[in-house]
Design a protein around this motif. Structure first.
Motif, PDB file in Angstrom:
ATOM      1  N   SER A   5       0.811  -1.294  -0.024  1.00  0.00           N
ATOM      2  CA  SER A   5      -0.101  -0.002   0.120  1.00  0.00           C
ATOM      3  C   SER A   5       0.900   1.273   0.128  1.00  0.00           C
ATOM      4  O   SER A   5       0.361   2.342   0.089  1.00  0.00           O
ATOM      5  CB  SER A   5      -0.985   0.354   1.277  1.00  0.00           C
ATOM      6  OG  SER A   5      -0.238   0.093   2.413  1.00  0.00           O
ATOM      7  N   GLY A   6       2.165   1.026   0.006  1.00  0.00           N
ATOM      8  CA  GLY A   6       3.061   2.376  -0.120  1.00  0.00           C
ATOM      9  C   GLY A   6       3.258   2.806   1.202  1.00  0.00           C
ATOM     10  O   GLY A   6       2.780   2.669   2.250  1.00  0.00           O
ATOM     11  N   LEU A  80       3.998   6.952  -3.837  1.00  0.00           N
ATOM     12  CA  LEU A  80       2.599   6.070  -4.334  1.00  0.00           C
ATOM     13  C   LEU A  80       1.563   6.765  -3.392  1.00  0.00           C
ATOM     14  O   LEU A  80       0.431   6.987  -3.893  1.00  0.00           O
ATOM     15  CB  LEU A  80       2.618   4.539  -3.749  1.00  0.00           C
ATOM     16  CG  LEU A  80       1.519   3.701  -4.412  1.00  0.00           C
ATOM     17  CD1 LEU A  80       1.800   3.720  -5.827  1.00  0.00           C
ATOM     18  CD2 LEU A  80       1.837   2.301  -3.552  1.00  0.00           C
ATOM     19  N   ASN A  81       1.841   7.360  -2.337  1.00  0.00           N
ATOM     20  CA  ASN A  81       0.701   8.142  -1.459  1.00  0.00           C
ATOM     21  C   ASN A  81       1.015   9.616  -1.546  1.00  0.00           C
ATOM     22  O   ASN A  81       0.666  10.303  -0.609  1.00  0.00           O
ATOM     23  CB  ASN A  81       0.580   7.674  -0.116  1.00  0.00           C
ATOM     24  CG  ASN A  81       0.259   6.191  -0.070  1.00  0.00           C
ATOM     25  OD1 ASN A  81      -0.771   5.739  -0.516  1.00  0.00           O
ATOM     26  ND2 ASN A  81       1.098   5.107   0.451  1.00  0.00           N
ATOM     27  N   ALA A  82       1.598  10.033  -2.419  1.00  0.00           N
ATOM     28  CA  ALA A  82       1.950  11.477  -2.485  1.00  0.00           C
ATOM     29  C   ALA A  82       0.889  12.238  -3.026  1.00  0.00           C
ATOM     30  O   ALA A  82       0.119  12.016  -3.754  1.00  0.00           O
ATOM     31  CB  ALA A  82       3.048  11.624  -3.579  1.00  0.00           C
ATOM     32  N   VAL A 144       8.720  15.513  -2.286  1.00  0.00           N
ATOM     33  CA  VAL A 144       7.284  15.129  -2.542  1.00  0.00           C
ATOM     34  C   VAL A 144       6.567  15.441  -1.105  1.00  0.00           C
ATOM     35  O   VAL A 144       6.954  15.234  -0.172  1.00  0.00           O
ATOM     36  CB  VAL A 144       7.040  13.694  -2.955  1.00  0.00           C
ATOM     37  CG1 VAL A 144       7.803  13.548  -4.284  1.00  0.00           C
ATOM     38  CG2 VAL A 144       7.699  12.749  -1.794  1.00  0.00           C
ATOM     39  N   MET A 145       5.120  15.870  -1.301  1.00  0.00           N
ATOM     40  CA  MET A 145       4.338  15.752  -0.176  1.00  0.00           C
ATOM     41  C   MET A 145       3.493  14.703  -0.076  1.00  0.00           C
ATOM     42  O   MET A 145       3.167  14.268  -1.002  1.00  0.00           O
ATOM     43  CB  MET A 145       3.261  17.117  -0.369  1.00  0.00           C
ATOM     44  CG  MET A 145       2.482  17.331   0.986  1.00  0.00           C
ATOM     45  SD  MET A 145       1.154  18.773   0.617  1.00  0.00           S
ATOM     46  CE  MET A 145       2.435  20.062   0.017  1.00  0.00           C
ATOM     47  N   VAL A 146       3.699  13.894   1.086  1.00  0.00           N
ATOM     48  CA  VAL A 146       3.049  12.520   1.248  1.00  0.00           C
ATOM     49  C   VAL A 146       2.197  12.583   2.333  1.00  0.00           C
ATOM     50  O   VAL A 146       2.166  13.286   3.338  1.00  0.00           O
ATOM     51  CB  VAL A 146       4.173  11.591   1.484  1.00  0.00           C
ATOM     52  CG1 VAL A 146       3.684  10.078   1.690  1.00  0.00           C
ATOM     53  CG2 VAL A 146       5.225  11.691   0.548  1.00  0.00           C
ATOM     54  N   ARG A 147       1.005  11.957   2.348  1.00  0.00           N
ATOM     55  CA  ARG A 147       0.151  11.780   3.071  1.00  0.00           C
ATOM     56  C   ARG A 147       0.282  10.824   4.415  1.00  0.00           C
ATOM     57  O   ARG A 147       1.343  10.122   4.310  1.00  0.00           O
ATOM     58  CB  ARG A 147      -1.228  10.959   2.501  1.00  0.00           C
ATOM     59  CG  ARG A 147      -1.944  11.530   1.491  1.00  0.00           C
ATOM     60  CD  ARG A 147      -3.222  10.931   0.904  1.00  0.00           C
ATOM     61  NE  ARG A 147      -3.817  11.589  -0.196  1.00  0.00           N
ATOM     62  CZ  ARG A 147      -3.431  11.557  -1.287  1.00  0.00           C
ATOM     63  NH1 ARG A 147      -2.561  10.612  -1.831  1.00  0.00           N
ATOM     64  NH2 ARG A 147      -4.344  12.258  -2.424  1.00  0.00           N
ATOM     65  N   LYS A 148      -0.176  11.281   5.428  1.00  0.00           N
ATOM     66  CA  LYS A 148       0.117  10.270   6.671  1.00  0.00           C
ATOM     67  C   LYS A 148      -1.095   9.580   6.796  1.00  0.00           C
ATOM     68  O   LYS A 148      -2.234   9.846   6.544  1.00  0.00           O
ATOM     69  CB  LYS A 148      -0.090  11.439   7.839  1.00  0.00           C
ATOM     70  CG  LYS A 148       1.063  12.127   8.254  1.00  0.00           C
ATOM     71  CD  LYS A 148       1.203  13.008   9.657  1.00  0.00           C
ATOM     72  CE  LYS A 148       1.264  12.123  10.843  1.00  0.00           C
ATOM     73  NZ  LYS A 148       1.258  12.854  12.021  1.00  0.00           N
ATOM     74  N   ALA A 149      -1.134   8.225   7.232  1.00  0.00           N
ATOM     75  CA  ALA A 149      -1.884   7.189   7.267  1.00  0.00           C
ATOM     76  C   ALA A 149      -2.493   7.327   8.878  1.00  0.00           C
ATOM     77  O   ALA A 149      -3.666   7.234   9.096  1.00  0.00           O
ATOM     78  CB  ALA A 149      -1.639   5.805   7.130  1.00  0.00           C
ATOM     79  N   ASN A 150      -1.499   7.609   9.792  1.00  0.00           N
ATOM     80  CA  ASN A 150      -1.894   7.678  11.225  1.00  0.00           C
ATOM     81  C   ASN A 150      -1.719   9.011  11.572  1.00  0.00           C
ATOM     82  O   ASN A 150      -0.719   9.653  11.805  1.00  0.00           O
ATOM     83  CB  ASN A 150      -1.025   6.601  12.057  1.00  0.00           C
ATOM     84  CG  ASN A 150      -1.093   6.963  13.694  1.00  0.00           C
ATOM     85  OD1 ASN A 150      -2.192   7.505  13.807  1.00  0.00           O
ATOM     86  ND2 ASN A 150      -0.434   6.433  14.429  1.00  0.00           N
ATOM     87  N   LEU A 151      -2.766   9.692  11.607  1.00  0.00           N
ATOM     88  CA  LEU A 151      -2.744  11.331  12.073  1.00  0.00           C
ATOM     89  C   LEU A 151      -2.228  11.411  13.399  1.00  0.00           C
ATOM     90  O   LEU A 151      -1.523  12.589  13.733  1.00  0.00           O
ATOM     91  CB  LEU A 151      -3.944  11.825  11.790  1.00  0.00           C
ATOM     92  CG  LEU A 151      -4.725  11.712  10.354  1.00  0.00           C
ATOM     93  CD1 LEU A 151      -6.086  12.492  10.472  1.00  0.00           C
ATOM     94  CD2 LEU A 151      -3.668  12.255   9.463  1.00  0.00           C
ATOM     95  N   ASP A 152      -2.255  10.382  14.491  1.00  0.00           N
ATOM     96  CA  ASP A 152      -1.783  10.707  15.782  1.00  0.00           C
ATOM     97  C   ASP A 152      -0.174  10.242  15.828  1.00  0.00           C
ATOM     98  O   ASP A 152       0.358  10.477  16.878  1.00  0.00           O
ATOM     99  CB  ASP A 152      -2.485   9.639  16.639  1.00  0.00           C
ATOM    100  CG  ASP A 152      -3.941  10.034  16.653  1.00  0.00           C
ATOM    101  OD1 ASP A 152      -4.405  11.049  16.670  1.00  0.00           O
ATOM    102  OD2 ASP A 152      -4.663   9.030  16.977  1.00  0.00           O
ATOM    103  N   ALA A 153       0.405   9.828  14.529  1.00  0.00           N
ATOM    104  CA  ALA A 153       1.920   9.652  14.829  1.00  0.00           C
ATOM    105  C   ALA A 153       2.639  11.007  14.935  1.00  0.00           C
ATOM    106  O   ALA A 153       2.257  12.049  14.337  1.00  0.00           O
ATOM    107  CB  ALA A 153       2.362   9.096  13.415  1.00  0.00           C
TER     108      ALA A 153
END
Length: 343
Positions: A5-6, A80-82, A144-153
């Motif tokens: 899932s990147g 991949l999640n950019a 690159v700008m990459v999403r967070k999966a865990n916003l609490d990280a």
């Protein structure tokens, strides 16, 4: 889970080294497809005979074939999640790539900065393309700008790498054997040599090409670039497939032949920005500005620093940025690079 899932922003650490899959052996097929997808016709890439007259063993692959191949390897691990590919710097083309060469990619994370919204962050990587002999054929930095999966990280310590604004022309890697003493200007397509260009001169490349979804997706698959935004129309709220920025780079570079036919090889990328998104149906045109000139140690070979600007729709009027410092909405690409050309 066996599928990939990147990586997300919280998965990166400064100093992390990522070896990317899968090695790729290039052939004449890549050259033919590249020349079919873009109006690419620089003589050194097109003719073994011309390349041999310039001191090379054969016509190398277009430099951007090597760039796209190396870049494509990095996508599953880096972007991949950019949300967006933001820029390039310190790009150096170190050795020509020929048919039969096998390339692989390795990246090192050199910077991280979480965005203030806490939902994403910027990742800086230095990527190297390495051939079958273990030689680095090109390297570049991109961010690159990459999403967070865990916003609490938790946010990582901010590390922003210090990057050079310009690759020093005295350090450019001139291909072994390259010389332009027997250069055939008629075969190349134009008579203009380095001395004919003035610093500050702007060149309208005149021609335009309307981008089609099918050609863009064929090109992106050719480079094994798996970024979702280029293929899956459900990945964007507007339902459009975003054109791969490298597709715009190659198209603009090919269009620049009209006026810069003797800018034969890309030596370095100083900086680059994808200023606005590009979509199918956009008509791309290009213009260039001469920023600097220098000589090299190779016989008859000079180097010129160019700004290559791709715009959409109307004819280019050399507009780049507004009074607010933001790019004009029709500007797609702003690329600062060095080329080799005859003195």
């Amino acid at each position: 889970m066996k599928t990939n899932s990147g990586r997300f922003f919280e998965d990166y650490t400064v100093g992390q080294v990522i070896a990317h899959a899968v090695p790729r052996t290039l052939s004449g097929g890549e050259r033919a497809l590249y020349h079919a997808l873009y109006p690419a016709r620089h003589a050194l890439y097109s003719s073994d005979e011309f390349a041999e007259s310039c001191g090379l063993a054969a016509a190398p692959m277009d430099d951007l074939i090597a760039f796209h191949t190396v870049f494509g390897k990095t996508v599953p691990d880096i972007s991949l999640n950019a949300i967006a590919n933001l820029g390039y710097a310190e790009g150096r083309f170190l050795k020509p790539v020929f048919a039969g060469d096998t390339l692989r990619s390795v990246s090192e994370v050199i910077g991280l900065k979480q965005n203030s919204n806490g939902k994403s962050g910027v990742v800086w990587v230095r990527t190297k393309g390495i051939n079958q002999h273990g030689e680095t054929v090109l390297e570049y930095v991109r961010w690159v700008m990459v999403r967070k999966a865990n916003l609490d990280a938790p946010a990582p310590d901010t590390v922003i790498p210090k990057l050079s604004d310009v690759v020093d022309p005295s350090t450019l890697a001139v291909p072994e054997g390259l010389e332009f003493l027997r250069y055939d200007f008629t075969a190349a397509g134009e008579e203009h040599r380095l001395a004919d260009y003035e610093i500050g001169e702007k060149i309208d490349h005149v021609d335009g090409v309307t981008i089609e979804d099918a050609e863009h997706m064929m090109a992106t698959r050719l480079w094994q670039n798996t970024a979702k935004v280029h293929f899956d129309r459900t990945n964007r709220p507007d339902g459009q497939r975003l054109i791969y920025g490298g597709h715009v780079i190659s198209l603009a570079r090919a269009l620049s032949f009209n006026g810069l036919a003797n800018a034969q090889m890309i030596a370095a990328i100083n900086a680059g920005a994808h200023a606005n998104p590009c979509f199918a149906g956009d008509t791309v045109r290009a213009w260039s500005e001469v920023l600097d000139k220098a000589e090299t140690r190779a016989p008859g070979v000079g180097t010129m620093r160019l700004r290559l600007v791709a715009v959409k729709h109307g004819a280019p009027d050399f507009a780049l940025k507004g009074d607010d410092g933001k790019y004009h909405p029709d500007v797609l690409l702003d690329l600062d690079y060095w080329v080799f050309m005859p003195l």
